[in-house]
Design an enzyme around this catalytic site. Structure first.
Site, PDB file in Angstrom:
ATOM      1  N   TYR A 169     -22.386  -7.075  13.201  1.00 54.75           N
ATOM      2  CA  TYR A 169     -21.190  -7.071  14.050  1.00 54.75           C
ATOM      3  C   TYR A 169     -21.573  -6.764  15.506  1.00 54.75           C
ATOM      4  O   TYR A 169     -21.124  -7.427  16.442  1.00 54.75           O
ATOM      5  CB  TYR A 169     -20.208  -6.012  13.516  1.00 54.75           C
ATOM      6  CG  TYR A 169     -18.844  -6.031  14.168  1.00 54.75           C
ATOM      7  CD1 TYR A 169     -18.004  -7.129  14.036  1.00 54.75           C
ATOM      8  CD2 TYR A 169     -18.401  -4.944  14.909  1.00 54.75           C
ATOM      9  CE1 TYR A 169     -16.749  -7.151  14.625  1.00 54.75           C
ATOM     10  CE2 TYR A 169     -17.138  -4.945  15.505  1.00 54.75           C
ATOM     11  CZ  TYR A 169     -16.321  -6.052  15.356  1.00 54.75           C
ATOM     12  OH  TYR A 169     -15.079  -6.064  15.941  1.00 54.75           O
ATOM     13  N   CYS A 189     -23.790   6.078  18.197  1.00 54.09           N
ATOM     14  CA  CYS A 189     -23.942   7.470  17.741  1.00 54.09           C
ATOM     15  C   CYS A 189     -24.527   7.457  16.327  1.00 54.09           C
ATOM     16  O   CYS A 189     -23.925   7.968  15.394  1.00 54.09           O
ATOM     17  CB  CYS A 189     -22.611   8.196  17.793  1.00 54.09           C
ATOM     18  SG  CYS A 189     -21.318   7.355  16.879  1.00 54.09           S
ATOM     19  N   GLY A 234     -11.899   6.118  25.512  1.00 58.49           N
ATOM     20  CA  GLY A 234     -11.972   6.117  26.963  1.00 58.49           C
ATOM     21  C   GLY A 234     -12.899   7.161  27.568  1.00 58.49           C
ATOM     22  O   GLY A 234     -12.896   7.350  28.786  1.00 58.49           O
TER      23      GLY A 234
END
Ligand code: SAM
Length: 394
Positions: free
Chosen positions: A309, A332, A216
């Site tokens: 993916y 990242c 989040g």
């Protein structure tokens, strides 16, 4: 036993698989050693994002400063504050050592205490109270501390504190102990993660979707920039993580976000009427930019699977976006396949065009569409390795 100063380029070939070394050579050419060496240490600056829905940057800086934590505001991104990470010049070299797995070694390197599950090997004569060195599986000394347990106890223990670290190469503030974190006033985030949401550029009143939202960090930043107006959706396929996100939203005083469990690769089918102004895809990735990283076992197949993916999120994103709507894709990592490869795939196969970033403090990406990519390099920007792609639906 070896220290960080003894690390040689040859060590990198032991710690990182040939497939990973090839990725670094592909992106950084002869600077691949420099880039991997930087990856083995934490970034020099430790960042927090201030939750301006609950506090001003000035008040948070004052509160941290009152406890001796000297944070400064980033010169371009006002909600980003940072402090310099303390670095040790040398570590004492104790007689006894405890060997730990790579993950435990990476946390001890940053000053965290060592817990029992990370231990691989310990001396038979270990006593509680002994000063011990903590070494990674390749014999690199990552920290020194006081053992809380004896060898006898370790035979039985499955969890708990094993070594209280007194010396480490780096000392990062423990975010779990920050009262500002417990009050929802700050969120620990790397600079490139903060820049990602600035590139998405959320506006009050808009409909915005974060397709891979947990835990989040970016979702709460999006909500913050909408100033509580508009509708923000955050989906994640893990219901456990969605539960934790709900707690985070409460803690940070955010009310205009709806979270839910979803496999977002089917979001267009799950929410057929959804029309978004902006979409963020921050999917699972090879994480080859995460610092500190003392090695990687990733092979060619895994490096192939990640972009395969990730591409599956692009088409559903194109379906829920309004015409002219904005898509940000971020990872990242540093591989070409997961950054420029994604941009090229989207432009060639889907109704997207690349777009200029409204905030650009990294470096351009690779190849012919590099200017639409923002990359952060561990050895140049002294951040995690990171890639951000901006697309517009046509
Ligand atoms: N954006 C997050 C942040 O800034 O805090 C980090 C996202 S993390 C890199 C990737 C997340 O994608 C994980 O939480 C994972 O559970 C979620 N995920 C993986 N596959 C997914 C899918 N098919 N649909 C939705 N979420 C998925």
């Amino acid at each position: 036993m070896r220290t960080l100063r003894d690390l040689k380029p040859e060590d990198l070939r032991l710690r990182f698989t040939p497939a990973v070394v090839e990725v670094f050579k592909d992106v950084y050419g002869e600077k691949w050693v420099e880039a991997l060496m930087a990856l083995m240490t934490p970034a020099r600056r430790f960042f927090l994002r201030v939750n301006t829905l609950k506090a001003s940057v000035e008040d948070v800086l004052k509160s941290l400063d009152s406890r001796g934590l000297r944070f400064r505001q980033h010169r371009l991104i006002e909600e980003a504050i940072y402090m310099e990470v303390e670095r040790a010049g040398h570590l004492p070299i104790p007689e006894k050592t405890v060997m730990v797995d790579r993950w435990a070694a990476e946390t001890v390197l940053q000053g965290a205490n060592l817990y029992v599950p990370g231990i691989i090997r310990y001396p038979k004569d270990l006593e509680a109270g002994d000063t011990v060195g903590v070494v990674d599986p390749y014999g690199l000394l990552v920290g020194v501390g006081v053992s809380m347990v004896s060898a006898e106890q370790l035979k039985r223990l499955k969890k708990g504190l094993a070594v209280k670290i007194t010396h480490s190469w780096f000392k990062l503030p423990s975010t779990a102990d920050l009262p500002e974190r417990a009050q929802g006033l700050v969120y620990p985030q790397s600079l490139p993660s903060i820049v990602t949401v600035r590139v998405l550029d959320p506006q009050p009143g808009e409909t915005i979707v974060d397709m891979c939202a947990a835990p989040g960090g970016k979702l709460t930043h999006i909500a913050m920039l909408t100033k509580g107006r508009g509708t923000v959706y955050g989906f994640d396929k893990s219901s456990r993580k969605v539960g934790r996100m709900r707690e985070l939203l409460r803690l940070m005083g955010i009310r205009n976000v709806r979270v839910g469990r979803m496999d977002s690769r089917y979001i267009d089918l799950e929410m057929p009427g959804l029309e978004a102004d902006r979409v963020l895809i921050d999917p699972p990735c090879s994480a080859l930019g995460v610092r500190p990283k003392l090695g990687s076992e990733l092979g060619e197949d895994e490096l192939d699977n990640f972009p395969r993916y990730q591409r599956q999120f692009l088409k559903p994103a194109s379906k829920i976006l309004k015409k002219g709507g904005v898509l940000v894709f971020s990872v990242c990592t540093i591989t070409r396949r997961e950054i420029e490869g994604i941009l090229e795939y989207a432009v060639e196969n889907l109704p997207f065009e690349p777009a200029e970033h409204p905030v650009f403090i990294g470096s351009e990406g690779l190849g012919r569409m590099g200017r639409y990519v923002q990359r952060f390099h561990p050895h140049i920007h002294d951040t995690p390795g990171f890639g951000i792609v901006l697309l517009r639906k046509i």
